[in-house]
Write a protein that holds these residues in place. Structure first.
Motif, short mmCIF file in Angstrom:
data_model
loop_
_atom_site.label_atom_id
_atom_site.label_comp_id
_atom_site.label_asym_id
_atom_site.label_seq_id
_atom_site.Cartn_x
_atom_site.Cartn_y
_atom_site.Cartn_z
N UNK A 1 79.30 73.73 70.37
CA UNK A 1 79.50 75.18 70.21
C UNK A 1 78.72 75.74 69.02
N UNK A 2 78.69 74.97 67.92
CA UNK A 2 77.97 75.54 66.78
C UNK A 2 76.46 75.45 66.95
N UNK A 3 76.02 74.47 67.71
CA UNK A 3 74.59 74.30 67.88
C UNK A 3 74.00 75.22 68.97
N UNK B 1 80.39 86.36 81.52
CA UNK B 1 81.26 87.50 81.20
C UNK B 1 82.73 87.25 81.54
N UNK B 2 83.01 86.70 82.72
CA UNK B 2 84.41 86.52 83.11
C UNK B 2 85.11 85.49 82.22
N UNK C 1 86.64 84.06 73.41
CA UNK C 1 85.55 84.63 72.65
C UNK C 1 85.05 83.60 71.64
N UNK C 2 83.74 83.43 71.61
CA UNK C 2 83.15 82.46 70.69
C UNK C 2 83.51 82.81 69.25
N UNK D 1 72.74 78.81 74.76
CA UNK D 1 73.38 78.46 76.03
C UNK D 1 74.62 79.32 76.22
N UNK D 2 75.06 79.41 77.46
CA UNK D 2 76.27 80.16 77.74
C UNK D 2 77.31 79.21 78.36
#
Ligand code: HEC
Ligand code: HEC
Ligand code: HEC
Length: 124
Positions: free
Chosen positions: A99-101, A75-76, A82-83, A108-109
């Motif tokens: 990132x796209x996968x 969250x932080x 932002x994705x 995942x975060x």
């Protein structure tokens, strides 16, 4: 922190300690502060009053932050990043692929992949 991109960057946006460590939401904030009073203020009560004692406890403290960020979906981080706003075309091929996968699929975060972005990692 000072040697990292979160302190100095071309955008002039600085992430300070509370941006990453103190939740914005009031109840989360109070809960975190109560936990923190055991940690950060451990210094006041003498349990972490030397660098040596801090280093001894460091991995455990880091693990608390990883756990917290894992369970709140980073969250932080997302208060600033932002994705949805990421332009993958302007990211490195490695970042783009990861990132796209794994990010936009919510598999995942951020903190799963970006540990140690603001501090040296503890001795593991
Ligand atoms: C206060 C806002 C803010 C917060 C909170 C924040 N960031 Fe950042 N982050 C930035 C800015 C600003 C940059 C630099 C952007 C630029 O100029 O390229 C950055 C850069 C990065 C980079 C790029 C590193 C590089 O070498 O290019 C990563 C990875 C990153 N952040 C991950 C995270 C993660 C993970 C978290 C949560 C633990 C987080 N950020 C929290 C604002 C923030
Ligand atoms: C599955 C792993 C993974 C996840 C999840 C992930 N990242 Fe990344 N990210 C990477 C990798 C790998 C790179 C490239 C790092 C490098 O090459 O040094 C990267 C690069 C970046 C960069 C720099 C862009 C660039 O062109 O290199 C930023 C900013 C960033 N990530 C932010 C985030 C944020 C914020 C989140 C959560 C919203 C996140 N990442 C989630 C793996 C991930
Ligand atoms: C961009 C986000 C970010 C900022 C800004 C940030 N931290 Fe952290 N901090 C983290 C993360 C993530 C961890 C978990 C360990 C890791 O991955 O490095 C952490 C871990 C810690 C720990 C646990 C022990 C350790 O060394 O890992 C302490 C104490 C700490 N931070 C204090 C601070 C202080 C004090 C500041 C301001 C000078 C600060 N942090 C700024 C993200 C941040």
């Amino acid at each position: 922190l000072k040697g990292t991109i979160h302190y100095n960057n071309r955008s002039g946006v600085r992430a300070t300690c509370p941006d990453c460590h103190v939740p914005h939401n009031w109840t989360d904030k109070i809960v975190r502060k109560m936990q923190a009073s055991k940690e950060v203020w451990g210094k006041v009560f003498g349990t972490m009053n030397t660098r040596e004692k801090f280093l001894e406890k460091r991995l455990e403290l880091a693990q608390h932050e990883w756990h917290r960020l894992k369970s709140n979906n980073s969250l932080e981080c997302r208060n600033c990043h932002s994705a949805e706003s990421m332009d993958f075309n302007r990211q490195s091929p490695r970042a783009q692929a990861m990132h796209s996968k794994f990010l936009i699929t919510r598999e995942k975060t951020c903190i799963d992949c970006h540990k140690g972005i603001a501090h040296k990692l503890p001795d593991m």
